[in-house]
Scaffold this active site. Structure first.
Site, PDB file in Angstrom:
ATOM      1  N   LYS A 188       0.868  -1.190   0.000  1.00  0.00           N
ATOM      2  CA  LYS A 188       0.000   0.000   0.000  1.00  0.00           C
ATOM      3  C   LYS A 188       0.896   1.228   0.000  1.00  0.00           C
ATOM      4  O   LYS A 188       2.047   1.179   0.426  1.00  0.00           O
ATOM      5  CB  LYS A 188      -0.872  -0.002   1.264  1.00  0.00           C
ATOM      6  CG  LYS A 188      -2.139   0.798   1.108  1.00  0.00           C
ATOM      7  CD  LYS A 188      -3.200  -0.006   0.387  1.00  0.00           C
ATOM      8  CE  LYS A 188      -4.497   0.746   0.271  1.00  0.00           C
ATOM      9  NZ  LYS A 188      -5.593  -0.142  -0.167  1.00  0.00           N
TER      10      LYS A 188
HETATM   11  P1  NAD Z   1     -13.509   7.589  -2.196  1.00  0.00           P
HETATM   12  O1  NAD Z   1     -12.561   8.662  -1.833  1.00  0.00           O
HETATM   13  O2  NAD Z   1     -13.990   7.455  -3.589  1.00  0.00           O
HETATM   14  O3  NAD Z   1     -14.808   7.670  -1.235  1.00  0.00           O
HETATM   15  C1  NAD Z   1     -14.753   7.830   0.157  1.00  0.00           C
HETATM   16  C2  NAD Z   1     -16.154   8.264   0.610  1.00  0.00           C
HETATM   17  O4  NAD Z   1     -16.195   8.324   2.042  1.00  0.00           O
HETATM   18  C3  NAD Z   1     -16.553   9.679   0.135  1.00  0.00           C
HETATM   19  O5  NAD Z   1     -17.940   9.684  -0.190  1.00  0.00           O
HETATM   20  C4  NAD Z   1     -16.316  10.545   1.373  1.00  0.00           C
HETATM   21  O6  NAD Z   1     -17.120  11.726   1.383  1.00  0.00           O
HETATM   22  C5  NAD Z   1     -16.750   9.579   2.442  1.00  0.00           C
HETATM   23  N1  NAD Z   1     -16.251   9.890   3.785  1.00  0.00           N
HETATM   24  C6  NAD Z   1     -14.993  10.201   4.151  1.00  0.00           C
HETATM   25  N2  NAD Z   1     -14.958  10.416   5.491  1.00  0.00           N
HETATM   26  C7  NAD Z   1     -16.222  10.230   5.937  1.00  0.00           C
HETATM   27  C8  NAD Z   1     -16.834  10.330   7.215  1.00  0.00           C
HETATM   28  N3  NAD Z   1     -16.116  10.649   8.294  1.00  0.00           N
HETATM   29  N4  NAD Z   1     -18.174  10.074   7.319  1.00  0.00           N
HETATM   30  C9  NAD Z   1     -18.899   9.748   6.233  1.00  0.00           C
HETATM   31  N5  NAD Z   1     -18.378   9.650   5.000  1.00  0.00           N
HETATM   32  C10 NAD Z   1     -17.051   9.890   4.856  1.00  0.00           C
HETATM   33  O7  NAD Z   1     -12.800   6.231  -1.709  1.00  0.00           O
HETATM   34  P2  NAD Z   1     -13.119   4.760  -2.174  1.00  0.00           P
HETATM   35  O8  NAD Z   1     -12.172   4.392  -3.247  1.00  0.00           O
HETATM   36  O9  NAD Z   1     -14.577   4.607  -2.359  1.00  0.00           O
HETATM   37  O10 NAD Z   1     -12.640   3.956  -0.869  1.00  0.00           O
HETATM   38  C11 NAD Z   1     -13.459   3.850   0.285  1.00  0.00           C
HETATM   39  C12 NAD Z   1     -12.914   2.738   1.172  1.00  0.00           C
HETATM   40  O11 NAD Z   1     -12.905   1.515   0.427  1.00  0.00           O
HETATM   41  C13 NAD Z   1     -11.491   2.926   1.663  1.00  0.00           C
HETATM   42  O12 NAD Z   1     -11.366   2.328   2.944  1.00  0.00           O
HETATM   43  C14 NAD Z   1     -10.658   2.131   0.670  1.00  0.00           C
HETATM   44  O13 NAD Z   1      -9.425   1.707   1.207  1.00  0.00           O
HETATM   45  C15 NAD Z   1     -11.583   0.961   0.439  1.00  0.00           C
HETATM   46  N6  NAD Z   1     -11.360   0.235  -0.815  1.00  0.00           N
HETATM   47  C16 NAD Z   1     -11.356   0.876  -2.018  1.00  0.00           C
HETATM   48  C17 NAD Z   1     -11.180   0.139  -3.191  1.00  0.00           C
HETATM   49  C18 NAD Z   1     -11.256   0.769  -4.558  1.00  0.00           C
HETATM   50  O14 NAD Z   1     -11.195   0.023  -5.557  1.00  0.00           O
HETATM   51  N7  NAD Z   1     -11.413   2.067  -4.673  1.00  0.00           N
HETATM   52  C19 NAD Z   1     -10.972  -1.240  -3.122  1.00  0.00           C
HETATM   53  C20 NAD Z   1     -11.013  -1.874  -1.876  1.00  0.00           C
HETATM   54  C21 NAD Z   1     -11.217  -1.111  -0.735  1.00  0.00           C
END
Ligand code: NAD
Length: 418
Positions: free
Chosen positions: A105
């Site tokens: 990561k």
């Molecule tokens: P992103 O940045 O696209 O979305 C994050 C979302 O969370 C946004 O809507 C943001 O406004 C919201 N958010 C942030 N802090 C918040 C809070 N305190 N309360 C409520 N909402 C809040 O990110 P993403 O790519 O969707 O990733 C989200 C999670 O999923 C992360 O933990 C990431 O590690 C995990 N993840 C992502 C992927 C991927 O392919 N993008 C794959 C596996 C896991």
């Protein structure tokens, strides 16, 4: 709230998994330590001419099963410990998905919303220059994570390729289609979460159409996952992002919310629909729903919030949303947790498919991609479920047991212990 150390959290689960498998410390001690931790300084000329130096990280946790693989996040709270835990979770996740990768990561401590597009591009390219000796299609392959996207991945591929003197799309996944991306990848994590819920339903004899859900986080993972589950009949009564939570007891029109958020900088701010109101983010976690879908960040369900959770099931789209304490509390209360390392594995399995296409130069249709993803998610779920039933443990512990067994077997077969 007790002090939260995500890496310690991960180690405790790993140790419990080893104990259940009757492994001795000697058998798996190497998995408790990241293979390589890199911290870099990234100096950038800002648009107004002053210089700022950002901290960047890349951790390769384990490469017993193949090249290191894991996303890069841009976030003001990114630090060594967070990135280390996220890297270890990738080792676990890639072993559960049974794909030929180890875990890694990366991150930069920055609030990207405060940067201009040019500053963001300079920051990304300079980060690549700093970590370039340690990444590559067969060495370590980054991908998007929180606050990073396809455009940023395209800059990474371009900068790396410029240094190598040839186009190397396989150095990074999650790229746009124009630069070697794959059909289906953008939706893979959310789609995989939908498959996880489907797999859980079929084991429990439950029907998606009868389930209610609240969703924390409406970015890539939360919005696509919610949209697909909504299309399968799940009644989603609340969705929240950093700016607030939308509540509609009759069920949110997720199609409309999805379109709105995607045309308003991925935010629900200002979105309105009949019968809905905005509630504080903390209230969303307390709603009386069947499924609480966590899709924002880690450390959201902890000893300050866990007692208020009324959901029957926690679906972890985010990495590490539940602390160890909250996990134990939910197990005691009979609240089932479908853990990150299993539930969101679709993202990295989807990345693997993109990488395979880059390596072969042969590109699949979206249906081919989604079919393969569905089969993988079913198999991953079945593998974890078999251990859960055999040892009478939670999904999380079963998932760690499966992963640990696979990583240790690979390491022993390769025999690369010093
Ligand atoms: P992103 O940045 O696209 O979305 C994050 C979302 O969370 C946004 O809507 C943001 O406004 C919201 N958010 C942030 N802090 C918040 C809070 N305190 N309360 C409520 N909402 C809040 O990110 P993403 O790519 O969707 O990733 C989200 C999670 O999923 C992360 O933990 C990431 O590690 C995990 N993840 C992502 C992927 C991927 O392919 N993008 C794959 C596996 C896991």
């Amino acid at each position: 709230m007790s002090k939260y150390n995500p890496y310690e959290n991960m180690l405790h689960v790993l140790d419990r998994a080893a104990e259940k498998l009757q492994m001795q410390t000697n058998d798996y001690e190497f998995v408790r330590h990241p293979e390589r931790e890199l911290t870099v300084s990234i100096p950038i000329m800002m648009d107004d001419g002053h210089v700022e130096v950002f901290s960047g990280y890349r951790v390769q946790h384990n490469t017993a099963r193949g090249a290191a693989k894991g996303g890069i996040r841009f976030h003001p709270q990114a630090d060594e410990n967070e990135v280390k835990a996220l890297a270890a979770w990738m080792t676990i996740k890639n072993a559960i998905g049974n794909i030929p990768y180890g875990g890694a990561k990366g991150g930069i401590k920055v609030d990207p919303s405060k940067l201009s597009p040019r500053e963001l591009q300079r920051l990304t390219r300079m980060y690549v220059r700093r970590i370039a000796p340690f990444i590559g299609p067969d060495q370590d392959v980054p991908a998007p994570d929180v606050n990073t996207n396809g455009q940023i991945m395209a800059w990474i591929a371009d900068e790396y390729s410029a240094m190598r003197g040839q186009w190397e799309p396989g150095v990074v996944t999650g790229k746009p289609l124009t630069t070697g991306g794959s059909l289906g990848r953008n939706e893979a994590t959310g789609r995989g979460l939908m498959f996880t819920l489907e797999n859980w339903c079929s084991k429990q004899n439950e029907q998606m159409e009868k389930l209610t859900m609240a969703v924390q986080g409406f970015g890539n993972v939360g919005s696509v996952g919610s949209l697909l589950m909504h299309r399968h009949g799940v009644r989603i009564i609340a969705i929240g992002d950093i700016d607030g939570s939308l509540y509609n007891p009759g069920g949110i029109d997720v199609e409309a919310a999805y379109i709105y958020a995607n045309s308003h900088g991925r935010s629900l701010k200002g979105y309105e629909e009949k019968g809905s109101s905005f509630i504080p983010n903390t209230e969303l976690l307390k709603l009386d729903v069947d499924i609480l879908f966590m899709a924002a960040l880690e450390n959201q369900l902890h000893n300050g919030t866990m007692q208020e959770v009324k959901a029957r099931v926690i679906l972890e789209g985010a990495n590490g949303p539940t602390t160890e304490e909250a996990d134990a509390y939910f197990a005691e209360k009979g609240i089932e947790v479908l853990p990150d390392v299993l539930a969101n594995v679709g993202g990295v399995v989807g990345s693997y498919y993109e990488w395979v296409q880059n390596k072969t130069g042969y590109y699949w249709t979206e249906n081919e991609y989604n079919d393969k993803l569905q089969k993988n998610m079913k198999q991953s779920f079945e593998d974890v479920y078999a251990i859960k039933e055999k040892y009478h443990v939670t999904y999380r512990l079963a998932a760690y047991m499966l992963a640990l067994k696979r990583v240790v077997e690979a390491q022993n077969t390769r025999g690369f212990l010093g």
